[in-house]
Design a protein around this motif. Sequence first.
Motif, short mmCIF file in Angstrom:
data_model
loop_
_atom_site.label_atom_id
_atom_site.label_comp_id
_atom_site.label_asym_id
_atom_site.label_seq_id
_atom_site.Cartn_x
_atom_site.Cartn_y
_atom_site.Cartn_z
N PHE A 139 0.82 -1.23 0.00
CA PHE A 139 0.00 0.00 0.00
C PHE A 139 0.85 1.27 0.00
O PHE A 139 0.31 2.37 -0.02
N ASN A 140 2.16 1.11 0.00
CA ASN A 140 3.01 2.30 -0.13
C ASN A 140 3.62 2.35 -1.53
O ASN A 140 4.60 3.06 -1.76
N VAL A 144 0.05 0.79 -6.87
CA VAL A 144 -1.17 0.44 -6.14
C VAL A 144 -2.01 1.70 -5.92
O VAL A 144 -3.24 1.69 -6.07
N TRP A 145 -1.34 2.81 -5.58
CA TRP A 145 -2.06 4.07 -5.38
C TRP A 145 -2.87 4.42 -6.62
O TRP A 145 -4.02 4.84 -6.53
N ALA A 148 -6.01 2.35 -6.83
CA ALA A 148 -6.99 2.63 -5.77
C ALA A 148 -7.50 4.07 -5.81
O ALA A 148 -8.53 4.39 -5.22
N GLY A 149 -6.76 4.93 -6.50
CA GLY A 149 -7.23 6.30 -6.64
C GLY A 149 -6.64 7.30 -5.66
O GLY A 149 -7.20 8.36 -5.44
N TRP A 150 -5.50 6.95 -5.07
CA TRP A 150 -4.79 7.97 -4.26
C TRP A 150 -3.72 8.58 -5.14
O TRP A 150 -3.01 7.84 -5.84
N GLU A 151 -3.61 9.89 -5.12
CA GLU A 151 -2.78 10.55 -6.13
C GLU A 151 -1.38 10.93 -5.65
O GLU A 151 -0.63 11.55 -6.41
N GLY A 152 -1.04 10.59 -4.41
CA GLY A 152 0.32 10.83 -3.96
C GLY A 152 0.65 12.31 -3.82
O GLY A 152 -0.22 13.13 -3.56
N ALA A 153 1.93 12.62 -3.98
CA ALA A 153 2.41 13.99 -3.77
C ALA A 153 1.65 14.98 -4.66
O ALA A 153 1.35 14.69 -5.82
N SER A 154 1.33 16.14 -4.09
CA SER A 154 0.55 17.11 -4.86
C SER A 154 1.24 18.47 -4.98
O SER A 154 0.90 19.26 -5.84
N TYR A 160 -4.32 20.98 -5.11
CA TYR A 160 -5.59 20.62 -5.76
C TYR A 160 -6.53 21.80 -5.93
O TYR A 160 -7.66 21.62 -6.35
N PHE A 165 -10.54 19.65 -6.16
CA PHE A 165 -10.75 19.39 -4.73
C PHE A 165 -12.22 19.54 -4.34
O PHE A 165 -12.61 19.18 -3.24
#
Lengths: 184, 525
Positions: A139-140, A144-145, A148-154, A160, A165
């Motif tokens: 999960f890190n 995988v992100w 699953a839909g996590w976008e990491g560093a922004s 956003y 957002f």
Amino acid sequence: MTNSNISRRSFLKKAGKTSGFVVLAGGVVQLTSFNAWAAKKSAIDNHVAKTMLLVGKDMFPGKRFSDDLYMIAVDSLDGKASKDESVKSALADGVAAFDKAAGGKYIDASSKKRMKVLKSMEGEGFFNTMRGEMVNVFFNNPRVWAVAGWEGASYDKGGYYLRGFQDADWPQPSEDASPKGWWE
Amino acid sequence: MAKKFDLNDDTVAVVIGSGAGGGTLSNELAQKGINVVCLEAGKRYTTDDFVNDEWAAFLQTAWLDKRTTSGSWRVATDFPGLPSWIVKSVGGSTLHWAGASLRFQEHEFKVKTEYGDVAGASLLDWPISLKEMEPYYDKAEDKIGVTRTHGIPGLPGNNNFKVLYDGAQKMGYKDCHTGRMGINSMPRDGRNACLQLGFCFQGCKSGAKWSAGYSEIPKAEKTGNFELRTEAHVIQITHNKAGKIDGVVYVDKDGNQQKQKARIVAVAGNSIETPRLLLMSNTSMYPDGLSNSAGQVGKNYMRHLTASVYALMDKPVNMHRGTTMAGIITDESRNDPSRGFVGGYEMETLSLGLPFMAAFLVPGTTGYGPKMGKFLDNYDHMAGMWIVGEDMPQESNRVTLNTNEKDQNGMPVPNVHFDDHANDLAMRKHAFGKGTDVYKAAGALDVFETPPYPSTHNLGTCRMSEKARDGVCDKHGKSHDIANLFISDGSQFTTGAAENPTLTIVSLAIRQAEYIAKEMAKGTI
């Protein structure tokens, strides 16, 4: 190392003929991704690797996660096993214990049986190793992100504030509750 | 600019810690012309150093010194070596805080009077009232730049807030908005406006969030009355033959012990380190540790109720976009014993990234299985809230020295013992129910009731009290026993209230600085 390489070759041969372990009670393991892994140098043998793959998948089953992704945790532990003999033997022992608890091979057991095995193994060494690797490594992982839909560093993308957002499909709150942004 | 003080300079005020309490107190004293040496155990990180990466930021900034736990709280099982999730860095846990800046309610300063006797709870009224605190709350809000105060607009709500707000409307809640936040909704005080990064916990890279590390410390340095020493870990507060504090011993970044003399010492190491330091400073004159004649140091450890509700919604949410704590429902924060408990709780949106969600959604060995897999697989469909409620002070919940274990400096580690009070359990149950109802109303398919994380709100281990026998310090944070020893962080809290503590810690630090300056001028300390 030689032994595991031999067993890998024999597995590939067998898989080519019979589709090997492709059909599992809990779902289909995609052989291509496993073959790609199995073709690499590895410290752990195929049975151990296959079981680890399925344990990881049973712990965190997700329709969007491919077996290729689940191999991230197996690969990571394989890397540790190649540097540390005690990790290698702990993984083999852990799989043997899972097999024993399953009354045969864990990978051949029914989904219901496998969940029972997991429950009985909570807090044990191999269970903790697998769960830890799934939580901390699987999960890190940015692949995988992405699924699953996590976008990491922004920050490097400017955050956003101009990138969705407020785009969720729910009613816009009142202006009092949620004022306009400074840029509007 | 930054000044250097001599180790033998016994005219300086030594402040231990540079967070919400210590960082604010240092700056306030320096602005008043008082010479301050601030000793910070951690390193100094700037916004350039912060990383948008949950585990990397955690390893960079979290307080990971050895600690032990005991008691029936679940944290002791799931995170036995990590009772709290706080920061070891210049700025302390204001690097990590989400920014919620709420005043306590009037009744929360006098809970013993309001709630009466609660079996097993060591409730006590604060020696100060909301009315006395109001001018300081006002100054703190101005300092921090709290939204919805001083003409500062509220922040725009993000996706996670839209879901919360919809649920709140359908539940009939009256008070739901984007909160009073220490995050700039427009540029102010040399800090940027919020870019909705979604990494508030990792150190705000845009610098929009108030943090003592880059908001207070640089201002103190500009006065020429202030020196910050980083990686300076205080292990003992020392006193003279008359029993007055005369300095501190710290371990510097090279592992060498240094002794800094002092006119006064203010301790702001957060509510685990502060009592630990007082206990570790025991001598033949103070055999039970400093300021511990009443035996109260380390007792009444509070950590707020805390719990989270994470929902799997029927449509994508992308809750991670934007501020971590994006909005609040305050309707349940009232004291209404008809609900089956005293005190109240706030519901505040919270999001974790996928790496932390995997670790915290269901922590510990039971954190796996089909439901958890489904949630994580559909991370973009998740919405979440954190529940912050008043927990009951109990004498048996306490920080003690674990002399069987030593830290990197050879000092005994703190043990944190905690058991939930029946009132805490009743409130948490109620809050889980209401949180679930909010999300069900907004279209949730399923929810997780997530147990407390390692404590971020550590409170009350050196509480202020009117009478010396009931606590450790007086209404100015001054030790009941030693006139030139001050407690300057959340460990002063007599009780916890339902609100996030930082605004109150900052307000108390401003008030304390005023008191210290006045007393120094009079020559009483």
